[in-house]
Design a protein around this motif. Structure first.
Motif, PDB file in Angstrom:
ATOM      1  N   PRO A  55       0.809  -1.219   0.000  1.00 28.17           N
ATOM      2  CA  PRO A  55       0.000   0.000   0.000  1.00 28.17           C
ATOM      3  C   PRO A  55       0.844   1.272   0.000  1.00 28.17           C
ATOM      4  CG  PRO A  55       0.254  -0.772   2.239  1.00 28.17           C
ATOM      5  CD  PRO A  55       1.082  -1.687   1.372  1.00 28.17           C
ATOM      6  N   GLY A  76      -4.005   4.252  -1.733  1.00 26.62           N
ATOM      7  CA  GLY A  76      -4.897   4.821  -0.725  1.00 26.62           C
ATOM      8  C   GLY A  76      -4.606   6.288  -0.525  1.00 26.62           C
ATOM      9  N   ASP A  77      -5.392   6.902   0.337  1.00 23.73           N
ATOM     10  CA  ASP A  77      -5.161   8.312   0.636  1.00 23.73           C
ATOM     11  C   ASP A  77      -4.562   8.434   2.022  1.00 23.73           C
ATOM     12  OD1 ASP A  77      -5.653  10.136  -1.409  1.00 23.73           O
ATOM     13  OD2 ASP A  77      -7.802   9.747  -1.298  1.00 23.73           O
ATOM     14  N   GLY A 117     -10.861   3.374   3.328  1.00 26.04           N
ATOM     15  CA  GLY A 117     -11.101   2.752   4.629  1.00 26.04           C
ATOM     16  C   GLY A 117      -9.836   2.101   5.160  1.00 26.04           C
TER      17      GLY A 117
HETATM   18  O1  PNS Z   1       2.626   6.293   0.955  1.00 21.01           O
HETATM   19  P1  PNS Z   1       2.039   6.593   2.301  1.00 21.01           P
HETATM   20  O2  PNS Z   1       1.507   8.018   2.349  1.00 21.01           O
HETATM   21  O3  PNS Z   1       2.972   6.277   3.442  1.00 21.01           O
HETATM   22  O4  PNS Z   1       0.754   5.615   2.437  1.00 21.01           O
HETATM   23  C1  PNS Z   1       0.033   5.568   3.626  1.00 21.01           C
HETATM   24  C2  PNS Z   1      -1.139   4.579   3.558  1.00 21.01           C
HETATM   25  C3  PNS Z   1      -2.179   5.018   2.541  1.00 21.01           C
HETATM   26  C4  PNS Z   1      -0.619   3.205   3.184  1.00 21.01           C
HETATM   27  C5  PNS Z   1      -1.689   4.558   5.004  1.00 21.01           C
HETATM   28  O5  PNS Z   1      -2.094   5.859   5.370  1.00 21.01           O
HETATM   29  C6  PNS Z   1      -2.840   3.591   5.195  1.00 21.01           C
HETATM   30  O6  PNS Z   1      -2.624   2.403   5.362  1.00 21.01           O
HETATM   31  N1  PNS Z   1      -4.071   4.118   5.142  1.00 21.01           N
HETATM   32  C7  PNS Z   1      -5.267   3.322   5.300  1.00 21.01           C
HETATM   33  C8  PNS Z   1      -6.038   3.667   6.580  1.00 21.01           C
HETATM   34  C9  PNS Z   1      -5.673   2.728   7.698  1.00 21.01           C
HETATM   35  O7  PNS Z   1      -5.738   1.516   7.590  1.00 21.01           O
HETATM   36  N2  PNS Z   1      -5.240   3.328   8.812  1.00 21.01           N
HETATM   37  C10 PNS Z   1      -4.814   2.610   9.987  1.00 21.01           C
HETATM   38  C11 PNS Z   1      -3.321   2.313   9.885  1.00 21.01           C
HETATM   39  S1  PNS Z   1      -2.762   1.467  11.325  1.00 21.01           S
END
Ligand code: PNS
Length: 167
Positions: free
Chosen positions: A7, A36-37, A71
């Motif tokens: 991701p 993802g965002d 999500g």
């Molecule tokens: O490239 P990035 O910005 O480091 O990606 C971050 C991403 C999108 C992989 C991370 O923010 C994520 O996993 N978002 C999904 C929301 C989620 O599951 N949050 C709880 C994480 S413990």
């Protein structure tokens, strides 16, 4: 069969990301690159544009697909039948940030995280630095595929035009 999810926000995908994706694809059977965002970052590209750029960049790897997710990452992993998350690590700072996420994801769902060390030549590289350099007129072509570099140049020009007062 091992199905893994790699991701990121990929805004835009860099050669550092592609190094990690290619190496991850070599050690698992199927790899889903998940766009993802990151709520703490302001994106230059829409999720659909990021998927489009990644799909073209990953076309050479048969076991790799690209998908959008919203999500929780662990819910996406479950929907894909993936038991592992793969991430690249550039530095100790990355590790400090990633460790808590990996532990939370495992506690939430049992999905484990595997890290690949970034190739040293890309350890300084991030999408946010690419956006910053491109936004200030610097050359980011050495860090991107030619197709992505063209998209970034175009977006940087659009952003400059849109920020002109009275336009
Ligand atoms: O490239 P990035 O910005 O480091 O990606 C971050 C991403 C999108 C992989 C991370 O923010 C994520 O996993 N978002 C999904 C929301 C989620 O599951 N949050 C709880 C994480 S413990």
């Amino acid at each position: 069969m091992t199905r893994a999810v790699c991701p990121g926000s990929y805004d835009p995908v860099t050669l550092g990301h592609l190094d990690v994706i290619g190496r991850a694809a070599a050690v698992v059977d199927e790899l889903v690159v998940a766009v993802g965002d990151n709520m703490s970052k302001r994106a230059w590209f829409t999720p659909e544009e990021r998927v489009e750029m990644l799909t073209a960049a990953c076309a050479e790897w048969p076991g790799v697909s690209v998908a959008l997710f919203g999500g929780l990452l662990v819910d996406f992993c479950r929907s894909q039948g993936a038991s592992v998350v793969v991430k690249g690590l550039r530095s100790g700072a990355d590790f400090d940030y990633e460790l808590a996420m990996a532990q939370m994801n495992r506690r939430l769902s049992g999905v484990d995280t595997v890290y690949l060390p970034t190739a040293p030549e890309w350890s300084f590289l991030s999408s946010s630095l690419v956006r910053e350099v491109a936004g200030l007129g610097g050359d980011v072509a050495p860090f991107l595929t030619p197709a992505v570099a063209a998209r970034v140049r175009q977006r940087a020009e659009e952003r400059i035009l849109n920020s002109q007062p009275g336009q």
